[in-house]
Design a protein around this motif. Structure first.
Motif, PDB file in Angstrom:
ATOM      1  N   LYS A   1      14.041  29.857  -9.567  1.00 35.76           N
ATOM      2  CA  LYS A   1      13.803  29.360  -8.203  1.00 35.76           C
ATOM      3  C   LYS A   1      14.361  30.299  -7.129  1.00 35.76           C
ATOM      4  N   GLU A   2      15.345  31.166  -7.491  1.00 36.62           N
ATOM      5  CA  GLU A   2      15.874  32.107  -6.502  1.00 36.62           C
ATOM      6  C   GLU A   2      14.796  33.079  -6.019  1.00 36.62           C
ATOM      7  N   PHE A   3      13.782  33.319  -6.830  1.00 39.08           N
ATOM      8  CA  PHE A   3      12.690  34.197  -6.400  1.00 39.08           C
ATOM      9  C   PHE A   3      11.888  33.572  -5.263  1.00 39.08           C
ATOM     10  N   PHE A   4      12.053  32.272  -5.056  1.00 37.22           N
ATOM     11  CA  PHE A   4      11.322  31.585  -3.995  1.00 37.22           C
ATOM     12  C   PHE A   4      12.267  30.978  -2.963  1.00 37.22           C
ATOM     13  N   SER A   5      13.469  31.540  -2.841  1.00 36.19           N
ATOM     14  CA  SER A   5      14.399  31.034  -1.836  1.00 36.19           C
ATOM     15  C   SER A   5      14.040  31.544  -0.450  1.00 36.19           C
ATOM     16  N   TYR A   6      13.203  32.551  -0.378  1.00 43.29           N
ATOM     17  CA  TYR A   6      12.686  33.074   0.888  1.00 43.29           C
ATOM     18  C   TYR A   6      11.411  33.852   0.578  1.00 43.29           C
ATOM     19  N   THR A   7      10.696  34.280   1.604  1.00 47.19           N
ATOM     20  CA  THR A   7       9.462  35.041   1.396  1.00 47.19           C
ATOM     21  C   THR A   7       9.798  36.474   0.998  1.00 47.19           C
ATOM     22  N   ARG A   8       9.313  36.883  -0.164  1.00 44.56           N
ATOM     23  CA  ARG A   8       9.598  38.220  -0.693  1.00 44.56           C
ATOM     24  C   ARG A   8       8.331  39.071  -0.649  1.00 44.56           C
ATOM     25  N   THR A   9       8.544  40.334  -0.401  1.00 43.25           N
ATOM     26  CA  THR A   9       7.427  41.274  -0.415  1.00 43.25           C
ATOM     27  C   THR A   9       7.719  42.387  -1.410  1.00 43.25           C
ATOM     28  N   TYR A  10       6.781  42.587  -2.333  1.00 46.39           N
ATOM     29  CA  TYR A  10       6.853  43.698  -3.287  1.00 46.39           C
ATOM     30  C   TYR A  10       5.613  44.578  -3.071  1.00 46.39           C
ATOM     31  N   TYR A  11       5.609  45.752  -3.735  1.00 51.06           N
ATOM     32  CA  TYR A  11       4.480  46.673  -3.618  1.00 51.06           C
ATOM     33  C   TYR A  11       4.048  47.119  -5.015  1.00 51.06           C
ATOM     34  N   LEU A  12       2.721  47.084  -5.227  1.00 45.42           N
ATOM     35  CA  LEU A  12       2.183  47.544  -6.504  1.00 45.42           C
ATOM     36  C   LEU A  12       2.308  49.058  -6.606  1.00 45.42           C
ATOM     37  N   ASN A  13       2.675  49.528  -7.790  1.00 46.46           N
ATOM     38  CA  ASN A  13       2.822  50.978  -7.964  1.00 46.46           C
ATOM     39  C   ASN A  13       1.476  51.670  -8.165  1.00 46.46           C
ATOM     40  N   GLU A  14       0.435  50.896  -8.481  1.00 43.45           N
ATOM     41  CA  GLU A  14      -0.909  51.466  -8.645  1.00 43.45           C
ATOM     42  C   GLU A  14      -1.896  50.607  -7.863  1.00 43.45           C
ATOM     43  N   PRO A  15      -1.994  50.803  -6.538  1.00 48.91           N
ATOM     44  CA  PRO A  15      -2.797  49.925  -5.697  1.00 48.91           C
ATOM     45  C   PRO A  15      -4.296  50.231  -5.676  1.00 48.91           C
ATOM     46  N   GLN A  16      -4.722  51.301  -6.369  1.00 51.12           N
ATOM     47  CA  GLN A  16      -6.125  51.664  -6.291  1.00 51.12           C
ATOM     48  C   GLN A  16      -7.011  50.515  -6.776  1.00 51.12           C
ATOM     49  N   ASN A  17      -8.169  50.409  -6.126  1.00 53.18           N
ATOM     50  CA  ASN A  17      -9.155  49.377  -6.435  1.00 53.18           C
ATOM     51  C   ASN A  17      -8.617  47.964  -6.187  1.00 53.18           C
ATOM     52  N   GLN A  18      -7.569  47.865  -5.386  1.00 55.90           N
ATOM     53  CA  GLN A  18      -7.013  46.563  -5.047  1.00 55.90           C
ATOM     54  C   GLN A  18      -7.286  46.299  -3.567  1.00 55.90           C
TER      55      GLN A  18
END
Length: 826
Positions: free
Chosen positions: A729-746
């Motif tokens: 649940k700590e992963f949802f204690s606030y709004t988190r932003t991550y980045y994909l390491n391979e964003p192509q075709n996304q």
């Protein structure tokens, strides 16, 4: 040797000895007589005292053959105690003695004095098992004739003995196997068909300080039952047992091995797996979350009492069931699916079961502190109960007790006027809680505190001045003021003490911690860290051992007195509850921590996982400090990842400050952790075992631009392992932003985890690949529905720069992994 042969041998020895003594011995030409019983050093705890204790006189042919032999008898006890001197005396008849010579046949280092006289004084060394020793005296008369006699002495080790008599129960655990460990020794027995057991413990004096642990396991249909009860040391149990040396549940209720004692044992082990003394046991008990103890005991009872409910997959016993949070969550899901009301019903049954909850509680007359010891910032109440049914209670204010009475483990307290227990700040204003009646039910006790269920009955005044009924139940600790910790002058006058205080009245702003320097002459200087100003106060230790601070009252020549009761040792200091009922405008009760700063002798590595706010009644903050100085909060994300700078300062203090501020974020109603922190500075005050106390200074701002400088003390608990078992649940204690390491075709290279309020409840949302899914947490995985199929994101690895996950259909296996980076790739 068969039993009847053994008895014949003893009889032959007795007859031979009697003939020799009665007839004045035998001819010097007769062969030397031997003891009929072979003597060995016994390592057994149960040496039988069936050996020959008569004297055997044997002539020694060294004088003239015509000279008459003489008889010898040895007087002395046949049983001696280790490390205690005993005497043996040789009595010789009808001859003039020229010399005596004593010897023994044991490998023990026995000290002997008077070995050339008629009376021998001997002392056996410290032994860990009984030994049988033959002492022989050779007597020479004036004519040179020698005779000898031998006596057998059993040297007993010093032991402490106590018989434990208890019950293995939740419902009776029939014919349970019971093993009691004391150091390296194990005493075993089998309980009867009603779960009753009795075991005699005989423990060598060298192990009387060892703690006693009782393990009980069920058989056949109850083979999954595994219970534990942690008792005190042998010497303490002997004292509790009294003159009859039998300890039963009226003298120590924990001889009953139950679901409750098992829950307590597990929670103590989570705090410290190596509890080896009465002192360490007392400390561990103060760290037991009493609410969780009752909940875990209830969970065990549900599975033991209901044959139609199976343990979760992979869980083999009731001990495994509560050993980790994951098993507990799985078990609760099973119980709620079976019957959502079953858990609460079972807890009610547990609290009324006289075999699980001790109903025979002694009188509660005296002074007490009512506070949840697990959190040092939990509201506290002073309770003074007099023999005449009167007394007083203090929280924010102090009120008299109109009448109180105790029946067994239940106490009812009627107040003469309303007690203000809390003033709470809400979005719409202040809410005040007023209590008219307190009902206490004692659910257990140990040498440190009582576990009590408190029922509050009164009123709550809302921000709009409306009054509604207040009826609240909770489980907490009741600590006798006679059992609180003491502090001496030598300890108090060493270094600086940090005093961080809390109170239950939201109308009063929380004061910053103060720094105190105590002098032996009764003076104390308080420094205020916000302004660096100083104030001189006085201090003393009162006759009852309570520390008191004396301060000048505002606009008055009068002096006020604050009394401090120390309830628990923690991280280089203590938790406390204080009382100052002389000033009507301030809360009469405060509580908090009193920490002695301990300069580090050498630079310390702070790398590791630090679980924040230990003992604080707040959201948990998890700090992962990596070797390179990266600081991740609650497992990191772009929003809460900083670089830090370490500074080794004066007195070897260790500071670590932010080199880069966090990204400004906009808070939402669903977020429990939403901070914009700048200029974070932290100084290490104490490093003790796996705990660290930090003096923290930071600037906090919100999305409106409001800024506030804050100072606080925090206690963190270190864990060396930075691994994660899965999403929580700590992963949802606030709004988190991550980045994909391979964003192509996304459609988007961002991954967003977000808590959202829906119909008054919090739901979790995952934004990835340009789509948003509502997810649930199941066994550490994020699961969601897509195209009528159930999919999951599994956490594979947590690293310095991000987390590795895998997405696949539930029931299948991971094939392709992806990395969610904390920072946007270049």
């Amino acid at each position: 040797m068969q039993v009847h042969d053994f008895r014949k041998s003893i009889l032959a020895t007795l007859i031979t000895s009697s003939l020799l003594v009665g007839c004045g011995g035998s001819s010097s030409e007769e062969p030397e007589q031997k003891n009929a019983q072979e003597v060995t050093d016994s390592g057994s705890n149960n040496v039988s005292n069936t050996s020959d204790t008569s004297n055997v006189t044997t002539p020694v042919t060294e004088g003239s053959a015509t000279e008459q032999d003489f008889a010898i008898s040895i007087a002395g006890d046949s049983i001696a105690l280790e490390q205690k001197a005993f005497e043996l005396t040789a009595n010789v008849s009808e001859t003039e003695v020229a010399s005596y010579a004593w010897s023994h046949d044991s490998s023990l280092n026995i000290t002997m004095s008077g070995s050339e006289s008629a009376t021998l004084s001997a002392t056996a060394p410290d032994i860990d098992a009984d030994h049988v020793v033959n002492f022989t005296v050779v007597v020479t008369n004036s004519n040179g004739v020698k005779s000898q006699s031998t006596i057998q002495v059993t040297v007993k080790r010093k032991v402490s003995s106590v018989t434990l008599t208890g019950l293995v129960t939740d419902k009776p655990i029939n014919n349970a196997k019971v093993d009691i460990s004391v150091g390296s020794e194990v005493f075993s027995t089998t309980a009867d068909s009603q779960g009753a057991y009795s075991v005699l413990l005989e423990v060598d004096e060298s192990q009387v300080g060892e703690l006693v642990t009782v393990f009980a396991t069920g058989v056949e249909a109850q083979q999954s039952v595994s219970f534990v009860s942690q008792l005190n040391s042998v010497q303490k149990l002997v004292s509790q047992a009294g003159e009859d040396a039998v300890l039963d549940d009226t003298e120590n209720f924990s001889v009953n091995v139950t679901n409750v004692t098992t829950a307590e044992h597990v929670l103590m082990a989570r705090f410290d797996e190596a509890i080896e003394s009465d002192e360490e046991l007392a400390i561990a008990l103060t760290n037991v979350d009493v609410q969780k103890k009752i909940d875990l005991a209830t969970l065990i009872k549900v599975f033991v009492d209901n044959d139609d409910i199976d343990l979760p997959e992979g869980v083999e016993s009731t001990l495994d069931l509560i050993d980790d949070d994951k098993s507990v969550q799985q078990a609760m899901a099973i119980v709620n699916e079976k019957d959502p009301t079953l858990f609460d019903k079972t807890r009610d049954e547990l609290e009324k079961d006289e075999d699980l909850i001790d109903q025979n509680i002694g009188s509660l007359v005296g002074g007490h502190v009512l506070q949840y010891l697990h959190n040092y910032d939990s509201p506290a109440t002073h309770l003074a109960l007099s023999e005449n049914g009167k007394g007083q209670v203090s929280a924010i204010n102090t009120v008299a007790i109109e009448h109180w009475e105790q029946t067994g483990n239940s106490v009812t307290i009627e107040l003469a006027s309303a007690l203000v227990s809390q003033v709470i700040a809400s979005d719409s204003g202040l809410e005040s809680v007023y209590i008219n009646t307190l009902n206490l039910t004692v659910l257990g006790e140990n040498e440190v505190y009582k576990t009590v269920e408190v029922e509050e009955i009164g009123d709550k005044v809302l921000p709009n001045s409306d009054k509604v009924a207040h009826h609240n139940k909770y489980i907490t600790n009741l600590v006798s003021k006679n059992d609180t910790l003491s502090i001496d002058i030598d300890e108090l006058t060493q270094g600086q003490w940090y005093l961080d205080r809390f109170q239950s009245d939201a109308r009063e702003n929380k004061e910053s911690y103060g720094i105190f320097t105590f002098s032996a002459d009764g003076k104390v200087i308080e420094t205020f860290p916000d302004t660096d100003e100083e104030e001189e106060l006085a201090w003393r230790i009162a006759e009852d051992g309570v520390m008191e601070l004396l301060y000048p009252r505002d606009d008055s020549e009068e002096t006020g007195t604050v009394r401090f009761w120390f309830t628990k040792a923690i991280a280089g200091g203590y938790t406390f509850v204080s009382s100052d009922d002389e000033h009507p405008d301030y809360s009469h009760t405060e509580y908090g921590i009193f920490i002695n700063a301990q300069p580090l002798e050498e630079a310390s590595s702070m790398a590791g996982r630090w679980v924040g706010e230990v003992g604080r009644n707040t959201e948990t903050f998890i700090f992962d400090l990596l070797d390179d100085g990266t600081l991740n909060v609650n497992y990191g994300s772009n929003n809460f990842t900083w670089e830090t700078d370490f500074i080794q300062g004066e007195g070897q203090a260790l500071d670590f400050n932010l080199k880069s501020p966090s990204q400004q974020v906009e808070c939402t109603e669903a977020e429990t952790l939403c901070l914009n922190v700048e200029s974070l500075k932290q100084r290490v005050l104490v490093v003790e075992d796996d705990m660290v106390v930090l003096e923290r200074e930071f600037t906090e701002s919100d999305d409106s631009g409001y800024q506030e400088m804050k100072r606080e003390l925090v206690i963190l608990n270190q864990e060396d392992d930075l691994k994660l078992d899965g999403f929580n649940k700590e992963f949802f204690s606030y709004t988190r932003t991550y980045y994909l390491n391979e964003p192509q075709n996304q459609k988007s290279n961002q991954v967003i985890l977000e808590p959202t309020i829906v119909d008054g409840g919090t739901v979790y949302k995952l934004g990835i690949f340009g789509e948003t899914h509502q997810v649930s947490l199941v066994e550490g995985q994020m699961r969601f529905k897509l195209d009528d199929k159930e999919w999951t994101f599994e956490l594979i690895e947590y690293a310095q720069d991000g987390i590795t996950v895998c997405n696949y259909e539930v029931g299948q296996s991971c094939e392709t992994e992806m990395t969610w980076l904390f920072n946007k790739p270049e």
